[in-house]
Design an enzyme around this catalytic site. Sequence first.
Site, mmCIF file in Angstrom:
data_model
loop_
_atom_site.group_PDB
_atom_site.id
_atom_site.type_symbol
_atom_site.label_atom_id
_atom_site.label_comp_id
_atom_site.label_asym_id
_atom_site.label_seq_id
_atom_site.Cartn_x
_atom_site.Cartn_y
_atom_site.Cartn_z
ATOM 1 N N ALA A 67 0.871 -1.177 0.000
ATOM 2 C CA ALA A 67 0.000 0.000 0.000
ATOM 3 C C ALA A 67 0.906 1.223 0.000
ATOM 4 O O ALA A 67 2.090 1.123 0.307
ATOM 5 C CB ALA A 67 -0.856 -0.028 1.262
ATOM 6 N N GLY A 106 0.675 -5.037 0.630
ATOM 7 C CA GLY A 106 -0.524 -5.003 -0.200
ATOM 8 C C GLY A 106 -0.300 -5.594 -1.579
ATOM 9 O O GLY A 106 -1.244 -6.098 -2.197
ATOM 10 N N GLU A 109 -0.797 -9.146 -1.145
ATOM 11 C CA GLU A 109 -2.221 -9.382 -0.876
ATOM 12 C C GLU A 109 -3.023 -9.358 -2.185
ATOM 13 O O GLU A 109 -3.934 -10.162 -2.383
ATOM 14 C CB GLU A 109 -2.751 -8.323 0.102
ATOM 15 C CG GLU A 109 -2.140 -8.500 1.492
ATOM 16 C CD GLU A 109 -2.662 -7.472 2.472
ATOM 17 O OE1 GLU A 109 -2.248 -6.300 2.352
ATOM 18 O OE2 GLU A 109 -3.469 -7.820 3.327
ATOM 19 N N GLU A 129 4.357 -5.762 7.167
ATOM 20 C CA GLU A 129 3.574 -4.759 7.909
ATOM 21 C C GLU A 129 3.966 -4.673 9.374
ATOM 22 O O GLU A 129 3.909 -3.602 9.986
ATOM 23 C CB GLU A 129 2.074 -5.082 7.793
ATOM 24 C CG GLU A 129 1.471 -4.735 6.442
ATOM 25 C CD GLU A 129 1.647 -5.806 5.385
ATOM 26 O OE1 GLU A 129 2.423 -6.771 5.609
ATOM 27 O OE2 GLU A 129 1.014 -5.693 4.321
HETATM 28 N N1 CAA Z 1 4.608 3.357 0.222
HETATM 29 C C1 CAA Z 1 5.080 4.570 -0.124
HETATM 30 N N2 CAA Z 1 6.345 4.785 -0.506
HETATM 31 C C2 CAA Z 1 7.155 3.732 -0.548
HETATM 32 C C3 CAA Z 1 6.745 2.442 -0.204
HETATM 33 C C4 CAA Z 1 5.389 2.264 0.189
HETATM 34 N N3 CAA Z 1 4.888 1.070 0.500
HETATM 35 N N4 CAA Z 1 7.794 1.598 -0.322
HETATM 36 C C5 CAA Z 1 8.821 2.332 -0.759
HETATM 37 N N5 CAA Z 1 8.437 3.618 -0.896
HETATM 38 C C6 CAA Z 1 9.247 4.733 -1.400
HETATM 39 C C7 CAA Z 1 10.382 5.104 -0.464
HETATM 40 O O1 CAA Z 1 9.948 6.003 0.517
HETATM 41 C C8 CAA Z 1 11.358 5.723 -1.438
HETATM 42 O O2 CAA Z 1 10.877 7.016 -1.739
HETATM 43 P P1 CAA Z 1 11.888 8.200 -2.055
HETATM 44 O O3 CAA Z 1 12.652 7.781 -3.278
HETATM 45 O O4 CAA Z 1 11.031 9.374 -2.222
HETATM 46 O O5 CAA Z 1 12.759 8.258 -0.829
HETATM 47 C C9 CAA Z 1 11.190 4.883 -2.701
HETATM 48 O O6 CAA Z 1 9.896 4.278 -2.574
HETATM 49 C C10 CAA Z 1 12.220 3.807 -2.890
HETATM 50 O O7 CAA Z 1 12.294 3.038 -1.700
HETATM 51 P P2 CAA Z 1 13.694 2.564 -1.085
HETATM 52 O O8 CAA Z 1 14.619 3.703 -1.063
HETATM 53 O O9 CAA Z 1 13.360 1.885 0.189
HETATM 54 O O10 CAA Z 1 14.161 1.541 -2.210
HETATM 55 P P3 CAA Z 1 14.823 0.115 -2.046
HETATM 56 O O11 CAA Z 1 15.013 -0.405 -3.407
HETATM 57 O O12 CAA Z 1 15.979 0.186 -1.119
HETATM 58 O O13 CAA Z 1 13.717 -0.797 -1.310
HETATM 59 C C11 CAA Z 1 11.565 -1.771 -0.925
HETATM 60 C C12 CAA Z 1 12.514 -1.095 -1.948
HETATM 61 C C13 CAA Z 1 12.105 -3.156 -0.535
HETATM 62 C C14 CAA Z 1 10.220 -1.926 -1.587
HETATM 63 C C15 CAA Z 1 11.472 -0.884 0.343
HETATM 64 O O14 CAA Z 1 11.151 0.444 -0.054
HETATM 65 C C16 CAA Z 1 10.427 -1.311 1.315
HETATM 66 O O15 CAA Z 1 10.654 -2.198 2.115
HETATM 67 N N6 CAA Z 1 9.234 -0.669 1.291
HETATM 68 C C17 CAA Z 1 8.195 -0.893 2.239
HETATM 69 C C18 CAA Z 1 7.413 -2.132 1.911
HETATM 70 C C19 CAA Z 1 6.271 -2.278 2.871
HETATM 71 O O16 CAA Z 1 6.383 -2.071 4.061
HETATM 72 N N7 CAA Z 1 5.101 -2.669 2.317
HETATM 73 C C20 CAA Z 1 3.946 -2.832 3.109
HETATM 74 C C21 CAA Z 1 3.188 -1.548 3.140
HETATM 75 S S1 CAA Z 1 1.842 -1.622 4.242
HETATM 76 C C22 CAA Z 1 0.635 -2.441 3.433
HETATM 77 O O17 CAA Z 1 0.761 -2.838 2.306
HETATM 78 C C23 CAA Z 1 -0.568 -2.574 4.322
HETATM 79 C C24 CAA Z 1 -1.773 -3.152 3.803
HETATM 80 O O18 CAA Z 1 -1.994 -4.326 3.858
HETATM 81 C C25 CAA Z 1 -2.889 -2.295 3.346
#
Ligand code: CAA
Length: 703
Positions: A67, A106, A109, A129
């Site tokens: 998400a 998400g 999911e 999460e």
């Molecule tokens: N939402 C919004 N922004 C996100 C994001 C997310 N889920 N995941 C990454 N980003 C953004 C980062 O903030 C970053 O933005 P900037 O360039 O502006 O700084 C950009 O994407 C790139 O991210 P990274 O610098 O972290 O890049 P990376 O290649 O090192 O890692 C990644 C990529 C493994 C996807 C890492 O970003 C990550 O772990 N992201 C979070 C994943 C996560 O927690 N997903 C679950 C979300 S909650 C959910 O989905 C709940 C639900 O059930 C409804």
Amino acid sequence: MKQAQKHPVRLERQGNIALIVIENPPVNALGAAVRRGIAAALNAAVAHEKTDAIIIAANGRTFPAGADIREFDMEPQEPSLGQLCSLVENASKPVIAAIHGTTLGGGLELAMASHYRIATQNTRMGLPEIHLGILPGAGGTQRLPRLIGPELALDIMLSGNQISAPIALEIGLVDQICEEDLRGEAVTYARALNAARPTSLNRSNLVDGATYMASVNARREKIKLELGANALAPLKIVDCVEAALLLPIDGGLDLERAAFEDCLASRESAGLRHAFFAERAAAKFPEAAEVKPAQVDRVAIVGGGLMGSGIAIAALQSGFAVTLVEQGESGVNEALERIGEFYERSIAKGRLSEAQGAAALTHLQLTNKLDTLNEADLIIEAVAEDFDLKASMLAEIGAVAKAGAVIATNTSYLDLDALAGSTGRPSDTIGLHFFAPAQVNKLVEVGVHDAASAQSVVTGLGFVKALGKVAVRARVSGGFGAGYIGNAILTAYRQAADIMLEDGATPPQIDGAMRAFGFQLGPYQVADMSGLDIAYARRQSTPRDGNSRYVEIADNMVAQGWLGQKTNRGYYIYTDGHRHGVPNGDVLKMIAEYRAQKGITPRKFSDRDIRDRILLAIVNAGARLLGEGVAARPSDIDTVMIHGFGYPRGRGGPMMDADATTPSIIASRMSVLAHEDANIWGAAPVLTMLAQERQRFADLNKA
Ligand code: CAA
């Protein structure tokens, strides 16, 4: 995050197969526009009479990584991710998720709501999460146990760890791994299908109710034992997995939604989300807008003590070729032993295979010859923290390093400007302040001084990122705390604690109060661990601040030879190699005598007094660092405190904590304490400004 695309989802066709293609860089997060786009494309694809099957895929580096976390604090917009997943699952035509990259949260999911999943060989999948203090809120807690059973589902959701595509295939999370052309193979796969296959109708893992409930109950007990009865997100995950067995899918989804909202509203989730974005903001250096990092293949480290060896291991583990220079044969052998021990332990614990350990070591060159440094693209000086020693070593490094190489010093408190000058190549020189143990600790402060070139700063930053570590920029100016963020705050933290020690508190009481707040160790346990002689040497070489009280208790302990764990005696006594000591009665006696000599009548401090004074000192030091331009933004200070000093991550860091109290209340509390130590509790100008303008530190993060 980059500006959201206007039309982030496209509907394409390949004959009778509809392709829904998501394009929302950088990680295809499932924000409102993406969700609307997928829903519209899906409805159109289903309605098209020539559609036999529908593929959901994504362009760019990954299938959605979750998400859009930034939307969590905004007004919800429909369709929610949960609604979208239900729409996908209820589609009358087969839906196939064609996944690649890091299919997380998400994104996974959405894939689980699809009827079939096909993945590239190197796709990583996970539900992270829990690291944000929440749970999968779009049906993940209901669909994952149906697909792979409760035990593995709990493992994945409670650890937040990623799994590889081959493992996902083995456990039944994906149906096929593609060899090369994901989109093409997904189309071929789709053509062979003739029916939808909703995950929520899959009961194969729910038939043995007794075993299922045994898994759920055992996990609930384990969490309560290890994390306590208030571990919100973990316990809610278990409740949801239980509901997957006991309730029909709609009831389970409702329960999951309520649990998700409870978690999202928690202080812990706000702190963890803040920490996530703070780390990413910290790595945005202004210099990166000007230049790209230079290629670094070989890294040289001068000094193979604990720090130098730790850095060498970190570099080897990230695939760099490493030269480690030590003095004489014995120095070389000791460094080799240290590094060898790390690999032996890692292999024994199963973290690395023998082959991996051996392969890493083939990239290590250990030598006592400084002229080998001319092969390195980046040279890190990590000799003992003594100005003359470091300066003369840096001069030698400056003389042999090849043109264009970056020179870094690992000093933690010496004058970076002067050290850079001693290389004769100040523009090539930066600070790289690693935290011990460097092979484990994720924090590195990148020290930027006046003469450092953007190229060397950005190359240093690139190296830190390549190590998988968290970089924070410190504009080191020889001012407060001699520049670095971590040191300045640590000094204020210790000083606040020492003042309370002098005035009536005891080391175990102060340590206990800080542990109760959430630190792993209190300040005196940390002092014992790092060695009292280290802090003593530093005090000796730093000019005293006339506004600060000087507490001599630690100096007196050094005079007695009570240096902490290394002498088995410090604030605590350590016997038989135990790492947790018992309070040292002699120190308590010494403190009592010391107070009597100084005419101090001891007074009582509650745990709350202790915590407040220390936290106010930390926040005030942070505000000073912002005022002096050492730290660029408050969230950088939060990142340093979380990674460098174990500030509880779920609180987001001290500056976020200060905002919860509000800067104006903090400033007024400090005005009461300032007479005890004007340096520690005399409000920094930035704090006063925020208090007057009724602003918060978060407002400075946005600037
Ligand atoms: N939402 C919004 N922004 C996100 C994001 C997310 N889920 N995941 C990454 N980003 C953004 C980062 O903030 C970053 O933005 P900037 O360039 O502006 O700084 C950009 O994407 C790139 O991210 P990274 O610098 O972290 O890049 P990376 O290649 O090192 O890692 C990644 C990529 C493994 C996807 C890492 O970003 C990550 O772990 N992201 C979070 C994943 C996560 O927690 N997903 C679950 C979300 S909650 C959910 O989905 C709940 C639900 O059930 C409804």
